[in-house]
Design an enzyme around this catalytic site. Structure first.
Site, PDB file in Angstrom:
ATOM      1  N   LEU A  13    -165.155 -38.937 -74.887  1.00  0.00           N
ATOM      2  CA  LEU A  13    -163.814 -38.450 -75.216  1.00  0.00           C
ATOM      3  C   LEU A  13    -162.934 -39.526 -75.839  1.00  0.00           C
ATOM      4  CD1 LEU A  13    -163.118 -36.391 -71.973  1.00  0.00           C
ATOM      5  CD2 LEU A  13    -164.286 -35.664 -74.075  1.00  0.00           C
ATOM      6  N   ASP A  14    -161.958 -39.055 -76.604  1.00  0.00           N
ATOM      7  CA  ASP A  14    -160.965 -39.964 -77.174  1.00  0.00           C
ATOM      8  C   ASP A  14    -159.645 -39.818 -76.418  1.00  0.00           C
ATOM      9  OD1 ASP A  14    -159.768 -37.617 -78.126  1.00  0.00           O
ATOM     10  OD2 ASP A  14    -160.403 -37.949 -80.191  1.00  0.00           O
ATOM     11  N   LEU A  15    -158.619 -40.432 -76.929  1.00  0.00           N
ATOM     12  CA  LEU A  15    -157.291 -40.443 -76.316  1.00  0.00           C
ATOM     13  C   LEU A  15    -156.736 -39.039 -76.106  1.00  0.00           C
ATOM     14  CD1 LEU A  15    -154.835 -42.223 -75.493  1.00  0.00           C
ATOM     15  CD2 LEU A  15    -154.121 -42.131 -77.865  1.00  0.00           C
TER      16      LEU A  15
END
Length: 132
Positions: A13-15
């Protein structure tokens, strides 16, 4: 054709809480390796002195994938030319079957000793057609 199942983990996952765009490259690569291992004896390619090298990837992102999602990556040879071939890959959400992303991956056959692109001969073409 080959299917690979991938579960979305926290490190994908990213931010923003969905799968980072760069991770899709890893998912696609994982699926291509699974496809190759299912149908090709890599030792045979090595004995013939040839290898496959990716030269272009085009990805269309349709929907985000999120933590815990189960993704199905379907891979198939889409086109075989004289010096290159293309793998079509679709990532769908298991259960809903929604299209998450699609990709076209172009690769060439190289002579491992010279690192030069070579023509796809009949034996290699027959091998690649196993993925159609």
């Amino acid at each position: 054709m080959s299917d690979t199942i991938i579960k979305v983990r926290g490190y994908h996952l990213d931010l923003y809480g969905h799968v980072n765009n760069a991770r899709y490259l890893e998912f696609l690569e994982e699926a291509r390796w699974a496809m190759i291992e299912e149908k090709i004896d890599l030792g045979e390619l090595k004995k013939r002195g040839i290898g496959m090298v990716v030269v272009n990837i085009n990805i269309d992102y349709k929907l985000p994938a999120n933590l815990g999602d189960i993704l199905r990556v379907t891979s198939t040879i889409d086109r075989i030319g004289t010096k290159s071939a293309t793998v079509k890959q679709l990532i769908t959400s298991e259960g809903s079957e929604q299209l998450i992303s699609s990709a076209q991956v172009t690769f060439v056959i190289i002579d491992i000793a010279t690192r030069k692109v070579i023509a796809i001969d009949d034996a290699t073409r027959d091998l690649l057609q196993k993925f159609s």
